[in-house]
Design a protein around this motif. Structure first.
Motif, PDB file in Angstrom:
ATOM      1  N   GLY A  27      57.171  33.680  -0.026  1.00  0.00           N
ATOM      2  CA  GLY A  27      56.591  32.369   0.773  1.00  0.00           C
ATOM      3  C   GLY A  27      55.846  31.411   0.092  1.00  0.00           C
ATOM      4  O   GLY A  27      55.765  30.434   0.134  1.00  0.00           O
ATOM      5  N   LEU A  28      54.951  32.036  -0.932  1.00  0.00           N
ATOM      6  CA  LEU A  28      53.920  31.165  -1.724  1.00  0.00           C
ATOM      7  C   LEU A  28      54.729  30.348  -2.697  1.00  0.00           C
ATOM      8  O   LEU A  28      54.141  29.421  -3.274  1.00  0.00           O
ATOM      9  CB  LEU A  28      52.987  32.326  -2.377  1.00  0.00           C
ATOM     10  N   GLY A  30      57.425  28.499  -2.501  1.00  0.00           N
ATOM     11  CA  GLY A  30      57.470  27.043  -2.064  1.00  0.00           C
ATOM     12  C   GLY A  30      58.727  26.717  -1.463  1.00  0.00           C
ATOM     13  O   GLY A  30      59.550  27.876  -1.479  1.00  0.00           O
ATOM     14  N   GLN A  35      63.366  28.618   2.367  1.00  0.00           N
ATOM     15  CA  GLN A  35      62.401  28.308   2.900  1.00  0.00           C
ATOM     16  C   GLN A  35      62.593  26.684   2.931  1.00  0.00           C
ATOM     17  O   GLN A  35      62.452  26.067   2.223  1.00  0.00           O
ATOM     18  CB  GLN A  35      60.971  28.650   1.970  1.00  0.00           C
ATOM     19  N   TYR A  48      50.707  27.906   3.911  1.00  0.00           N
ATOM     20  CA  TYR A  48      50.400  27.430   2.645  1.00  0.00           C
ATOM     21  C   TYR A  48      51.472  27.958   1.660  1.00  0.00           C
ATOM     22  O   TYR A  48      52.015  28.954   1.855  1.00  0.00           O
ATOM     23  CB  TYR A  48      49.250  27.918   1.942  1.00  0.00           C
ATOM     24  N   ASP A  49      51.465  27.000   0.713  1.00  0.00           N
ATOM     25  CA  ASP A  49      52.457  27.410  -0.702  1.00  0.00           C
ATOM     26  C   ASP A  49      51.933  26.748  -1.761  1.00  0.00           C
ATOM     27  O   ASP A  49      51.463  25.764  -1.754  1.00  0.00           O
ATOM     28  CB  ASP A  49      54.058  27.210  -0.224  1.00  0.00           C
ATOM     29  N   VAL A 106      52.134  31.948   5.011  1.00  0.00           N
ATOM     30  CA  VAL A 106      53.142  31.420   4.062  1.00  0.00           C
ATOM     31  C   VAL A 106      54.090  30.817   5.115  1.00  0.00           C
ATOM     32  O   VAL A 106      54.424  31.313   6.193  1.00  0.00           O
ATOM     33  CB  VAL A 106      53.708  32.293   3.179  1.00  0.00           C
TER      34      VAL A 106
END
Length: 487
Positions: A27-28, A30, A35, A48-49, A106
């Motif tokens: 998830g981080l 991006g 996603q 957040y990413d 995330v």
């Protein structure tokens, strides 16, 4: 033996932690094939990413690794608990709540459903009707939430109940024109519902230390559920919370249980299986059944009256669908070659319901033993109600023509408060495979290798895995009926 169990238990915790960690890392990274972008939010507000734009191959590999390592962890936990491992359920529950909070920090992955949820909420909040209007109507009016919705959902009305629309309306009222904020509110509400469901399941488990540990491991710290139910923001976590609350309430108040299960059905109609389960649990108390059904009906009427029959239109359309990774997918081409498509799909649906009845009947002794041997065994109503909920939801997952990974949330909840049984393995295998079959998740062009992998697992291998799981359930049920399986 206990030393062995402790070692397996520690290994399970490592695997569960790694599975959750891989999910967070993915998830981080991006926006990716897993996603979708969620535009319009202030930079300080989650999710957040790092904006790295990872490749489709990388995120697919990471999510597959998360699912497989997590599934191994769940399997080890099941074995260790049966062998006498007794971890602290309170610490595990706290860890599960922290994990649920972390995965909503995330962006959602695995599908783009959360964006269309935001659009339904935006329609409701601006005076539209999500049962007759779509994200395209918002987009044509220049609304940024409508423009954020991805194919193929721009022209699809809502299939969810009025209470799901109420949740989406609330998120939209908070998020306004920001898809980012609206989606965060939706995932946060789902995370809260997931954590509360874990606490309700702990209450059902009672003071039994081992039973509470089983709930914490198989629900609160389950990486598969944290992915598809919490991070992905699907409405199922919100709906199942009301169904589990109904199971808790049915002991003391059938009226309250009816209200709660009515809310569950007014969120997602397939949770009507819990109505049948509650009725089965109360089958020796006709007055209580009348109270349950009466209060559920009142909730249903009050929920659906403002929206009318439009709320059922998309449900009728979806009843003709047959998803790829299901056993009955193998019947589509043969039947459509000799029958009109609508007739073939209607017949497939009827076969699905018939198979559900057969599978539920065959597996009933396995699940009934697990209910009696579990922490609910001394209750008058709960073993039958919770056991029936587990039985019906598992049979539905194995036989439904249209099924997706997040549907499994409905079965995991009641199964966590039963004693261990061979049916646990069926559920774990089903959920792990379905999660793997539906990554990376977005309906976007993929590199040839990733596309070939996804199509093969989901469309070619998936139906045969569905058949294998179905045959496994039939075999297990037949053995149980012959008295050769102890549970």
């Amino acid at each position: 033996m206990k030393h062995n169990a402790a070692g397996q238990g520690r290994a399970s915790l490592v695997c569960l932690g790694v599975g959750i960690g891989l999910l967070l890392v993915t998830g981080l990274l991006g926006t990716s094939a897993a996603q979708p972008p969620v535009p319009g939010g202030p930079g300080w507000l989650p999710p957040y990413d790092l904006g790295g734009g990872p490749s489709a191959g990388l995120v697919t590999g990471l999510l597959l690794a998360s699912a497989l390592v997590g599934a191994v962890g769940l399997g080890l936990a099941m074995v260790a608990l049966r062998a006498g491992w007794a971890p602290d359920p309170r610490r595990l529950t706290v860890a599960g709540a922290v994990a649920a909070g972390a995965v909503v920090l995330v962006p959602p992955m695995g599908s783009a459903d959360h964006l269309v949820y935001a659009a339904y909420g935006r329609l409701a909040a601006t005076g539209g009707n999500p049962y007759t209007e779509t994200a395209s109507d918002l987009a044509r009016a220049g609304d940024p939430v409508g423009r954020a919705v991805e194919a193929p959902w721009q022209d699809t009305p809502s299939v969810y109940g009025p209470f799901a629309t109420a949740e989406q309306w609330l998120a939209s009222r908070i998020g306004g024109t920001s898809a980012h904020t609206t989606v965060f509110v939706l995932t946060l509400l789902g995370a809260v519902a997931f954590v509360l469901t874990g606490l309700l399941l702990q209450r059902l488990a009672g003071p039994d230390h081992g039973a509470r540990s089983r709930v914490a491991l198989l629900w609160s710290l389950n990486p598969l559920l944290l992915f598809v139910a919490v991070n992905a923001g699907h409405v199922d976590a919100f709906a199942v919370a009301f169904a589990v609350a109904a199971l808790v309430a049915v002991r003391s108040s059938p009226v309250l249980a009816g209200v709660l299960v009515g809310l569950a059905c007014a969120t997602k109609v397939t949770l009507g299986l819990f109505v049948l389960a509650l009725v089965w649990g109360l089958r020796r108390r006709p007055k209580a059944i009348a109270q349950l059904l009466g209060s559920a009906a009142v909730v249903g009427v009050l929920a659906y009256l403002p929206v009318g029959t439009d709320a059922f239109a998309q449900i009728r359309e979806n009843s003709k669908l047959v998803s790829l990774a299901t056993a009955l997918r193998l019947t589509v081409h043969p039947l459509e070659s000799v029958l009109a498509p609508d007739t073939a799909r209607t017949l497939i649906g009827a076969v699905g319901w018939l198979l559900l009845v057969v599978v539920a009947w065959l597996l009933a002794p396995v699940v009934a033993r697990a209910a009696r041997r579990g922490p609910l065994g001394g209750e008058a109503v709960l073993p039958d109600a919770v056991g029936a909920a587990a039985l019906l939801t598992l049979a539905w997952l194995l036989t439904a023509p249209y099924s997706l990974p997040w549907y499994d949330v409905a079965a995991w909840a009641p199964f966590t408060v039963l004693a261990a049984s061979a049916a646990d393995g069926l559920l774990l295998a089903r959920t792990a495979f379905m999660v793997c079959a539906y990554v990376p998740g977005r309906a976007v062009p993929l590199p040839d290798a990733v596309d070939a992998f996804a199509r093969t697992v989901r469309g070619t291998v998936g139906p045969y895995v569905g058949v294998a799981l179905l045959l496994g359930a039939l075999w297990l049920g037949l053995r149980a009926r012959r008295g050769r399986v102890a549970g």
